[in-house]
Structure formats: structure tokens, C-alpha cells
Design an enzyme around this catalytic site. Structure first.
Site, short mmCIF file in Angstrom:
data_model
loop_
_atom_site.label_atom_id
_atom_site.label_comp_id
_atom_site.label_asym_id
_atom_site.label_seq_id
_atom_site.Cartn_x
_atom_site.Cartn_y
_atom_site.Cartn_z
N HIS A 33 -23.46 7.86 -12.59
CA HIS A 33 -22.76 8.90 -11.83
C HIS A 33 -23.73 9.80 -11.07
CE1 HIS A 33 -18.68 8.29 -13.53
NE2 HIS A 33 -19.34 7.89 -14.60
N CYS A 80 -18.68 3.84 -11.22
CA CYS A 80 -18.20 3.58 -12.58
C CYS A 80 -16.87 2.82 -12.53
CB CYS A 80 -18.10 4.90 -13.36
SG CYS A 80 -18.02 4.67 -15.16
N GLU A 106 -23.00 11.67 -8.67
CA GLU A 106 -22.28 12.90 -8.31
C GLU A 106 -22.42 14.00 -9.37
OE1 GLU A 106 -19.17 10.56 -10.66
OE2 GLU A 106 -20.90 10.14 -9.38
#
Length: 227
Positions: free
Chosen positions: A203, A86, A205
Site C-alpha cells: 500500500h 492489494c 498510499e
């Protein structure tokens, strides 16, 4: 795997990245402040998401000129691995580590929703735990995720197989509807020419544990740990 997470003022996704890295490798990453210039001993550097320097000027433009970025450049030049997610992707383009730029979303609205990514190749250190053509879910949260580059650069990315992920439907089709920010050729992430630097907008994660709602993003970090 010895990993470092680069922190800039305004970054807010470092803990998410730390969780993902520790789950994948069993080791807690080192936090690297933006004024540091020594990243020796680290295998991978991660530039996380957020709003570095409040997104003033251009997203990532000020962070790209932080002292630590010379160390990031040198780390990549030595053959180290770099991941930008990002805002981290935006910083990598502003710093010249990846080509192109991230512009305002086509809708001119901030997007905070799930998307699906298609894996374009599974023979890199970032994707070995995926399969080519596999589609996985990832949250997106950005206002400036519209990837753009000149036609020559786009053709080079395609010809050298440097597109990492594309926005796609659940069945792997790269439709305009799946491309919610308007990125050129549905591009969600790209590699450097030596495949050691990866930038992507969504994302992974944030989907690494069942408590988060899924583990779709965990293979990316497991791939890194395995390498």
C-alpha cells in the site's frame, strides 16, 4: 489529473487512496460506485484495497464481474490508466486485465507489516519520480498476496520488462526473507503489456505524508499526476 476511485462493497482503503491522489494532484478524486458504467472524462481509475464482497469465493472474483468492470476494461482499451492496490490487484487479475493470480500467503497467515519494494523500471507513468533500483518502504496488509503464474507467463513478464516492483531488502537484494508472502520471483507488482495498467499488493498510499510515518509512496502518485 482527473481520477476515479472504484468502490465495491467491502472496500475500505478508498479514503487513503483519495488522500494520496489529492496530495499529488491537488484535485479530489471522484468516487465511482460498482454499479456505474460511465467513467468518461477520467484519466486514471484506481481499484483500492479492502475485502470486496467479503473475499467470498476468491478474493476479487465477485468484484471482477461487477457492472463497472466493463467500463474499466473499456477505459484501459482506450488508453486510460488503471491502478489496482492489494484487493484491487486481485480484482485486476480476476478480470483478466493482468495475468496471474494471487494465492494464500506462503505462511497461511495474514501479513500486516512494512516491506520494502525495489523499483524495476522508472520509465513508466507510475514510476517516473523514482529511480530504477530504488528501494522504498510500503505497508502490506493481506492474506492472499502470493503472486503466481505459469512459467511461460513469468518468462514473458521478465522478457517484456513488465515486473514493476519486487520484494527486496533495504539494500535491494531479492532474498527469500524479503519475500514474506512467497510470491514467484519476489514479484510485488506487474504492468499490462502497454504499461497502462499496474497492480501491486503493498500500500504506497499509506506512506504519503510525514504524519503517516513517511512519504515513500508519494512518488507513485506524483508520477501519475505529472503524466
Amino acid at each position: 489529473m482527473k481520477a476515479g476511485i472504484v468502490l465495491f462493497p467491502g472496500i475500505n482503503r478508498e479514503r487513503d487512496i483519495a488522500i494520496a491522489l489529492k496530495l499529488a494532484s491537488g484535485q479530489a478524486p471522484r468516487m465511482v460506485w460498482h454499479t456505474e458504467t460511465d467513467v468518461s472524462g477520467l484519466d486514471v481509475l484506481v481499484l483500492p484495497g479492502g475485502f470486496s464482497y467479503g473475499d467470498y469465493l476468491r478474493c476479487g472474483a465477485m468484484a471482477a464481474r461487477s457492472p463497472v468492470m466493463r467500463a474499466v476494461h473499456d477505459h484501459a482499451a482506450r488508453g486510460g490508466y488503471v491502478l489496482g492496490v492489494c484487493n484491487g490487484f486481485q480484482i485486476l487479475t480476476e478480470a483478466g486485465l493482468l495475468p496471474g493470480a494471487l494465492l494464500r500467503n506462503a505462511s497461511l497467515r495474514f501479513l500486516s507489516q512494512d516491506c520494502r519494494l525495489r523499483v524495476e523500471r522508472a520509465d513508466t507513468v507510475f514510476t517516473s519520480r523514482y529511480q530504477r533500483g530504488q528501494v522504498f518502504r510500503a505497508p502490506m496488509a493481506h492474506g492472499d498476496g502470493n503472486y503466481t503464474a505459469d512459467e511461460a507467463t513469468l518468462e514473458r513478464l521478465e522478457g517484456e520488462r513488465l515486473v514493476a516492483f519486487r520484494y527486496a531488502t533495504a539494500t535491494g537484494e531479492t532474498t527469500p526473507e524479503a519475500n514474506r508472502n512467497g510470491s514467484a520471483r519476489n514479484i510485488a507488482g506487474i504492468y499490462s503489456a502497454n504499461l497502462r495498467v499496474l497492480g501491486l499488493m503493498p500500500h504506497p498510499e499509506d506512506l504519503v505524508d510525514p504524519l503517516m510515518g513517511g512519504t515513500d509512496g508519494l512518488p507513485l502518485f506524483e508520477s501519475l499526476a505529472a503524466a
